[in-house]
Design a protein around this motif. Structure first.
Motif, short mmCIF file in Angstrom:
data_model
loop_
_atom_site.label_atom_id
_atom_site.label_comp_id
_atom_site.label_asym_id
_atom_site.label_seq_id
_atom_site.Cartn_x
_atom_site.Cartn_y
_atom_site.Cartn_z
N MET A 191 0.80 -1.31 0.11
CA MET A 191 -0.18 0.03 0.03
C MET A 191 0.92 1.41 -0.18
N LEU A 192 1.73 1.28 0.85
CA LEU A 192 2.72 2.64 0.95
C LEU A 192 3.37 2.78 -0.32
N TRP A 193 3.92 1.69 -1.14
CA TRP A 193 4.49 1.76 -2.20
C TRP A 193 3.54 2.44 -3.25
N ASP A 194 2.32 2.12 -3.21
CA ASP A 194 1.51 2.73 -4.30
C ASP A 194 1.11 4.18 -3.88
N LEU A 195 1.22 4.37 -2.62
CA LEU A 195 0.76 5.80 -2.14
C LEU A 195 1.99 6.78 -2.17
N VAL A 196 3.06 6.37 -2.07
CA VAL A 196 4.15 7.33 -2.20
C VAL A 196 4.68 7.39 -3.85
N GLY A 197 4.37 6.42 -4.47
CA GLY A 197 4.69 6.25 -5.84
C GLY A 197 3.78 6.90 -6.81
N ILE A 198 2.63 6.85 -6.58
CA ILE A 198 1.48 7.43 -7.20
C ILE A 198 0.91 8.74 -7.00
N PHE A 209 2.22 10.63 -3.91
CA PHE A 209 3.25 11.58 -3.39
C PHE A 209 4.60 11.58 -4.33
N ASN A 210 4.16 11.85 -5.48
CA ASN A 210 5.57 11.72 -6.58
C ASN A 210 5.95 13.10 -6.73
N GLN A 211 6.79 13.33 -7.70
CA GLN A 211 7.60 14.78 -7.96
C GLN A 211 6.14 15.69 -8.33
N ASP A 212 5.21 15.45 -8.84
CA ASP A 212 4.16 16.20 -9.29
C ASP A 212 2.94 16.37 -8.40
N MET A 213 3.27 15.82 -7.05
CA MET A 213 2.06 15.85 -6.30
C MET A 213 1.43 17.08 -6.01
N SER A 214 2.24 18.24 -5.97
CA SER A 214 1.54 19.75 -5.68
C SER A 214 0.85 20.07 -6.90
N LEU A 215 1.15 19.91 -8.10
CA LEU A 215 0.59 20.04 -9.34
C LEU A 215 -0.51 19.07 -9.64
N ASP A 216 -0.35 17.76 -9.21
CA ASP A 216 -1.52 17.10 -9.46
C ASP A 216 -2.65 17.38 -8.44
N TYR A 217 -2.20 17.31 -7.25
CA TYR A 217 -3.27 17.42 -5.96
C TYR A 217 -3.11 18.77 -5.43
N GLY A 218 -2.25 19.30 -5.02
CA GLY A 218 -2.28 20.44 -4.47
C GLY A 218 -1.61 20.79 -3.13
N SER A 219 -1.89 19.61 -2.38
CA SER A 219 -1.82 19.54 -0.94
C SER A 219 -1.57 18.10 -0.74
N GLU A 220 -0.91 17.94 0.56
CA GLU A 220 -1.00 16.33 1.07
C GLU A 220 -2.34 15.89 1.19
N ALA A 221 -3.28 16.71 1.79
CA ALA A 221 -4.54 16.32 2.31
C ALA A 221 -5.49 15.96 0.96
N ALA A 222 -5.31 16.62 -0.29
CA ALA A 222 -6.08 16.36 -1.20
C ALA A 222 -5.30 14.96 -1.98
N ASP A 266 10.58 9.93 -2.60
CA ASP A 266 11.80 11.07 -2.68
C ASP A 266 10.77 12.32 -1.99
N TYR A 267 9.61 12.03 -1.24
CA TYR A 267 9.10 13.29 -0.94
C TYR A 267 9.68 13.58 0.35
N LEU A 268 9.89 14.97 0.62
CA LEU A 268 10.43 15.68 1.93
C LEU A 268 9.23 16.07 2.85
N PRO A 269 8.81 15.80 3.73
CA PRO A 269 7.79 16.18 4.57
C PRO A 269 8.17 17.89 4.61
#
Length: 90
Positions: free
Chosen positions: A1-8, A10-23, A65-68
């Motif tokens: 599960m974590l593999w999917d979460l961080v790979g899909i 929380f990837n490098q485009d997370m802020s572009l794709d979702y805008g925030s951690e919560a989203a 490769d996500y840094l909190p």
């Protein structure tokens, strides 16, 4: 599960794709009916990796490769993930 979460989600485009951690977490929960299993995986991680260095290395091995943000450590970040998924699925 974590593999999917961080790979899909929380990837490098997370802020572009979702805008925030919560989203990103909301999308993960909405897309994956097994999302609550990530809570057990995070519990397992905490039982097996105690230092920040160990947590960072394990997460990197899972494709992260996500840094909190805000100087939070990986423990705080994973705790936030577990709390968010728990709240969204109960």
């Amino acid at each position: 599960m974590l593999w999917d979460l961080v790979g899909i989600y929380f990837n490098q485009d997370m802020s572009l794709d979702y805008g925030s951690e919560a989203a990103a977490l909301d999308a993960f929960v909405a897309d994956d009916p097994d999302a609550p299993k990530v809570i057990d995986e995070i519990d397992w991680i905490f039982e097996n990796f105690s230092s920040e260095k160990e947590l960072a290395a394990y997460l990197e091995s899972q494709g992260s490769d996500y840094l909190p943000p805000g100087g939070d450590g990986h423990r705080e970040w994973l705790t936030r993930i577990a709390d968010h998924v728990r709240a969204a699925t109960t």
